[in-house]
Design an enzyme around this catalytic site. Sequence first.
Site, PDB file in Angstrom:
ATOM      1  N   CYS A 153      48.737  65.770  29.800  1.00  0.00           N
ATOM      2  CA  CYS A 153      48.252  66.790  30.733  1.00  0.00           C
ATOM      3  C   CYS A 153      49.345  67.266  31.682  1.00  0.00           C
ATOM      4  O   CYS A 153      49.489  68.463  31.939  1.00  0.00           O
ATOM      5  CB  CYS A 153      47.096  66.231  31.553  1.00  0.00           C
ATOM      6  SG  CYS A 153      45.618  65.874  30.617  1.00  0.00           S
ATOM      7  N   VAL A 157      50.271  71.125  32.186  1.00  0.00           N
ATOM      8  CA  VAL A 157      49.889  71.838  33.414  1.00  0.00           C
ATOM      9  C   VAL A 157      51.082  72.570  34.015  1.00  0.00           C
ATOM     10  O   VAL A 157      50.961  73.697  34.504  1.00  0.00           O
ATOM     11  CB  VAL A 157      49.273  70.853  34.436  1.00  0.00           C
ATOM     12  CG1 VAL A 157      49.163  71.499  35.804  1.00  0.00           C
ATOM     13  CG2 VAL A 157      47.906  70.392  33.959  1.00  0.00           C
TER      14      VAL A 157
END
Length: 523
Positions: A153, A157
């Site tokens: 992640c 991101v």
Amino acid sequence: MSQQVDNIQPSYPLFRNDEYKENLATKREQYEERHPQESIDEIFQWTTTKEYQELNFNREALTVNPAKACQPLGAVLCSLGFEKTMPYVHGSQGCVAYFRTYFNRHFKEPISCVSDSMTEDAAVFGGQKNMFSGLENAKALYKPVMIAVSTTCMAEVIGDDLNAFINNAKKEGYIDQEYPVPFAHTPSFVGSHTTGWDNMFEGIARYFTLNYMEGKEVGKSGKINFVPGFETYLGNFRVIHRMMKEMGVSYTLLSDPTEVLDTPADGEFRMYAGGTTIDEVKDAPNAIDTILLQPWQLEKTKKFVQNTWKHPVPKLEIPMGLEWTDQFLMKVSEITGQPIPRSLEIERGRFVDMITDSHAWLHGKKIALYGDADFALGMTKFLLELGVEVTDVLVNHANKRFKKACEEILKASPYGQTATVHIGRDLWHFRSLMFTNKPDFMIGNSYGKFIQRDTFYKGEADEVPLIRIGFPIFDRHHLHRMTTLGYEGGMYMLTTLVNAVLEQLDKETKGMGTTDYNYDLIR
């Protein structure tokens, strides 16, 4: 509260000792701010009602026990299926620790996987420096022939560009220009572990074949390709090998982690073992065709194989149960021209005989199930073949096309008329269904244990026993070596199902002189 060297105990019964009981009671009293037991029981009973189920199924902003894992987990498993390949995750160390322990607990094997340990500074400035050092160190320390990169992640991101980072690492001399580093972007906040497997496989296939199609010709090698998808039953890899060898089919299993996830204890540590070779991947476009063993989770792979390799990719379902195994073998025979051998015909006959033997015990039993899309579809089809009444099928990460396909299979059988297919739902939804639409059994992974315990807490008559088939299986040993595909897999699943029914019968009829009215042991 220390262990005694001459009497080492596991958690059970260790935590039943008085000192642990006292410690737990003190913790509850002083720190938990626990509600009264009467209030807890009242709320528990409410959560088993139809009223609560309606509220539960209307929630939108919360997922409870999602019945799926994240993309990079699948990418790691895919990478492990290639010869001397090191899975490399561009992201935080904690994520990789999770992937490794998850597989450790399921396969009971050490799992090789590295991370470039992104922390706060990388989250602000980007993780290119981490990748430079990470690729250089991984190659030097572990000497893989290939490093397969995925992301977590954090990297997604902030928008880290794997292609640019890897190319820059090569330009700066951290790794050789020709050293293979295929990659896939695998953001954990979308998709699932099956999506991650699909993305990583497509990334590896793209790296070795997209720009090297000159001279490739469909059918040139005389082989057939099999793409397994996210598969954690090692017996399924072995059963494909066996069936193809018995048919005399020349084939390539693209991603086969069997050896590295099931190495022998003979005193030799194997960081790498077996797996599909790079040469086999490069040669894959020359095959006659490519069969996807789990087509619902391999959409990206299917598009690449069709558009780049120019393979038709036959429309087949996962080869589970009787009919779909028949279709699979007949399609392989049609593609390759190789006849189905007598040995497989005999195996099929034994499978049919087993179904006939066990039919009386399974007919009319009600079963609910959850799992990945292909598994859930194949299991549904198999249960219907056995005369089992399917009540609910839950797949968290499936689409509307899957729901429609599953509903059509259920409607085509008299045993699926009252079933409901749930997509985008989690195990807390499934828990509600086990109370309000109580089946005789549920099929799923180890996390169903908590649901079984909740149903038992309501009352013994409300208990829904769990039959463990799926991934992950943490609380039982060696089931990952079993088989769910082909006739052999059908035999294993049938044995598991019917013996679960008989085990429950024993449990319900063990009262001496009161309920022991089953006469199975009469001479």
